[in-house]
Design an enzyme around this catalytic site. Structure first.
Site, short mmCIF file in Angstrom:
data_model
loop_
_atom_site.label_atom_id
_atom_site.label_comp_id
_atom_site.label_asym_id
_atom_site.label_seq_id
_atom_site.Cartn_x
_atom_site.Cartn_y
_atom_site.Cartn_z
CG HIS A 175 77.76 11.94 -41.56
ND1 HIS A 175 78.67 12.72 -42.21
CD2 HIS A 175 76.87 12.80 -41.01
CE1 HIS A 175 78.35 13.99 -42.07
NE2 HIS A 175 77.27 14.08 -41.34
CE LYS A 195 81.85 6.02 -43.15
NZ LYS A 195 81.00 6.97 -42.41
CE1 TYR A 239 86.72 10.79 -45.46
CE2 TYR A 239 85.31 8.87 -45.46
CZ TYR A 239 85.47 10.23 -45.58
OH TYR A 239 84.38 11.04 -45.83
CG ASP A 253 76.72 17.18 -40.68
OD1 ASP A 253 77.97 17.18 -40.68
OD2 ASP A 253 76.02 16.35 -41.30
#
Ligand SMILES: Cc1cn([C@H]2C[C@H](O)[C@@H](COP(=O)(O)OP(=O)(O)O[C@H]3O[C@H](C)C(=O)[C@H](O)[C@H]3O)O2)c(=O)[nH]c1=O
Length: 184
Positions: free
Chosen positions: A61, A71, A131, A171
């Site tokens: 992604h 990230k 994260y 996904d």
């Protein structure tokens, strides 16, 4: 804190200084000054956390500009095989990937700058992945490529049979890399 460059420019592995004693351990998981000195000077605006059982695969992604995200990823509990794919069109490593195990044991973090697809394969049950991101979630900006795309040929470095993988419906329907138009 030790910073390790990867073969993909800008993608960094961070290993914190861990202070251990008879009670357990302590470490700074984020320090704006030290991280900026290491080249990570993002303005983090959102923290995320996901819980996954062994075999869960989340990815690949990214968010497209103007909602691109840097990230800073790590594992609080359990372990993952974490993957970043360079999708910067001008990059000499465009389409190449880098993988690293992030775990509650090794305390490693990965800095994934904007311009990368990101995902992970969960290696242990009850894994907690957390994260920081440098831009807000914007569903309309989500882009992605299939985890098993033949052109990316990602090495997931694990012996989890494909039938045991856990993927979201989203996904299972991501783009093939040959059809992917990178916005970076
Ligand atoms: C990413 C995100 C999701 N959501 C909501 C929207 C969905 O209904 C639900 C589950 O989202 P999703 O299935 O996209 O979660 P992951 O598959 O873990 O997505 C993440 O997977 C890989 C590892 C990434 O690097 C991205 O951060 C992110 O895309 O949470 C939010 O409310 N805010 C968010 O920032």
């Amino acid at each position: 804190m030790q910073i390790t460059q990867t073969p993909l420019a800008g993608l960094l592995v961070i290993e914190p200084k861990v202070w251990k004693d008879n009670r357990g351990y302590f470490y700074e998981s984020y320090n704006a000054k030290l991280f900026a000195e290491a080249g990570i000077s993002a303005n983090f605006v959102q923290d995320n956390q996901s819980f996954s059982q062994k075999g869960a695969l989340r990815g690949m992604h990214a968010q497209s500009p103007p909602f691109e995200q840097g990230k800073l990823v790590r594992v609080l509990q359990g372990a993952v095989w974490d993957i970043a794919v360079d999708i910067r069109k001008a990059s000499p490593t465009y389409g190449q990937h880098f993988g690293v195990e992030l775990s509650s044991e090794n305390h490693k973090q990965l800095w994934v700058p904007p311009g990368f697809l990101h995902g992970f394969l969960t290696l242990e049950d009850q894994t907690i992945f957390t994260y920081k991101v440098s831009n807000y979630y914007d569903k309309a900006s989500e882009i992605g490529v299939m985890w098993n795309d033949p052109d990316l040929n990602i090495n997931w470095n694990a012996s989890i049979p494909e039938q045991d993988l856990l993927l979201s419906d989203k996904d299972l329907l991501l783009s093939a890399f040959k059809d992917f138009k990178s916005p970076f």
